[in-house]
Write a protein that holds these residues in place. Sequence first.
Motif, PDB file in Angstrom:
ATOM      1  N   LEU A  52     -10.855   2.022  13.129  1.00 27.65           N
ATOM      2  CA  LEU A  52      -9.496   1.458  13.106  1.00 27.65           C
ATOM      3  C   LEU A  52      -9.178   0.802  11.762  1.00 27.65           C
ATOM      4  O   LEU A  52      -8.211   1.167  11.100  1.00 27.65           O
ATOM      5  N   ASP A  53      -9.950  -0.189  11.379  1.00 26.12           N
ATOM      6  CA  ASP A  53      -9.694  -0.914  10.128  1.00 26.12           C
ATOM      7  C   ASP A  53     -10.060  -0.033   8.941  1.00 26.12           C
ATOM      8  O   ASP A  53     -11.141   0.567   8.916  1.00 26.12           O
ATOM      9  N   PHE A  54      -9.159   0.033   7.966  1.00 22.90           N
ATOM     10  CA  PHE A  54      -9.440   0.866   6.805  1.00 22.90           C
ATOM     11  C   PHE A  54      -8.973   0.190   5.517  1.00 22.90           C
ATOM     12  O   PHE A  54      -8.177  -0.744   5.520  1.00 22.90           O
ATOM     13  N   TRP A  55      -9.508   0.719   4.404  1.00 26.77           N
ATOM     14  CA  TRP A  55      -9.199   0.239   3.069  1.00 26.77           C
ATOM     15  C   TRP A  55      -8.885   1.445   2.194  1.00 26.77           C
ATOM     16  O   TRP A  55      -9.457   2.529   2.393  1.00 26.77           O
ATOM     17  N   PHE A  63      -4.714  -2.162  -4.006  1.00 19.53           N
ATOM     18  CA  PHE A  63      -5.702  -2.146  -2.941  1.00 19.53           C
ATOM     19  C   PHE A  63      -4.968  -2.427  -1.629  1.00 19.53           C
ATOM     20  O   PHE A  63      -4.137  -3.337  -1.559  1.00 19.53           O
ATOM     21  N   VAL A  64      -5.264  -1.642  -0.600  1.00 19.54           N
ATOM     22  CA  VAL A  64      -4.597  -1.789   0.691  1.00 19.54           C
ATOM     23  C   VAL A  64      -5.636  -1.963   1.788  1.00 19.54           C
ATOM     24  O   VAL A  64      -6.624  -1.221   1.835  1.00 19.54           O
ATOM     25  N   ALA A 128     -13.724  -9.480  -3.036  1.00 20.19           N
ATOM     26  CA  ALA A 128     -12.755  -9.335  -1.955  1.00 20.19           C
ATOM     27  C   ALA A 128     -11.463  -8.788  -2.548  1.00 20.19           C
ATOM     28  O   ALA A 128     -11.213  -8.951  -3.754  1.00 20.19           O
ATOM     29  N   PRO A 129     -10.626  -8.132  -1.741  1.00 18.55           N
ATOM     30  CA  PRO A 129      -9.336  -7.648  -2.238  1.00 18.55           C
ATOM     31  C   PRO A 129      -8.514  -8.783  -2.815  1.00 18.55           C
ATOM     32  O   PRO A 129      -8.454  -9.876  -2.260  1.00 18.55           O
TER      33      PRO A 129
END
Length: 294
Positions: A52-55, A63-64, A128-129
């Motif tokens: 589910l969680d994506f980057w 960066f998303v 971290a982003p």
Amino acid sequence: MTRALFCWMLALWLSAPGVAAGEWVHLQSFRWSNDHDNFGGFSGFEIDANGLDFWAVSDAGYFVKSRLQRGPDGAITGVESFQPLVLKFPNGRQVHSYLDDAEGLAIDSDGRIAVSFEGVHRVWGYEAPGQNAIELGAHPDFKSLQNNSALETLAFDPMGNLLTLPERSGVLTRPFPVYRRTPAGVWDNPFSIRRDPPFLPVGGDFGPDGRFYLLERHLNGFLGFQSRVRRFDYDENGFSGETELFATRSGLHDNLEGIAMWQDDQGRLRMTMISDDNFRAFQRTEIVEYVYVE
């Protein structure tokens, strides 16, 4: 060419199977859209073990982090949000101009983030982003890599090494060099991967099975993009047991560049990929999934 012959050839092309190996099944191609000015251009992609969680990182230096929405059958039904964060220089300034072309993304089990760039060929780390970049050094070869054909593939191996390889090797018969950054921070070039024209590598990831999955693409003129995935066994001696998992027909998917491997709640190996629309209206951002069926 007569009209009848053209129609027959077009029908044959459209009816061609999407995959060459029946073990890997195309589940879905979800079209993701958003009106944000900085939406699109996604080249690097990672997904959490929950599926589910994506980057993702984009060619425009963003960066998303977001989350997929899935229905009861597991099919993607939407994406929760799009809130891009700028990728930064080590001094805290936003990357810009030809320095912002982020292509590869890798996140290890400890949450360490690495991003590879074209333009000026480099790999940076991020705690971290949204935080400042951390310089990770470079292999001397990076300076001589081809423009717009450099470090698109990036992945952490099971031993904690960071691996990257360029999109082009310089010669059709020359293998792709694989550059490695060890946990001690040393860059070397211990391995290579066979080049198999016309496909070029654009993304890679290690699966839960410890194998390396290499996403490749080929632009087949007006027919569109072809995608191919090769799988390799991997250990401290490098890559072996090369297997072509599938190669799609031209136009089945858009410009797939990011790949992430994970295991679903049925214990099946899944492959989730994202396309780079190059910020062009005639292309599309797709999230594409394949599953391995025993």
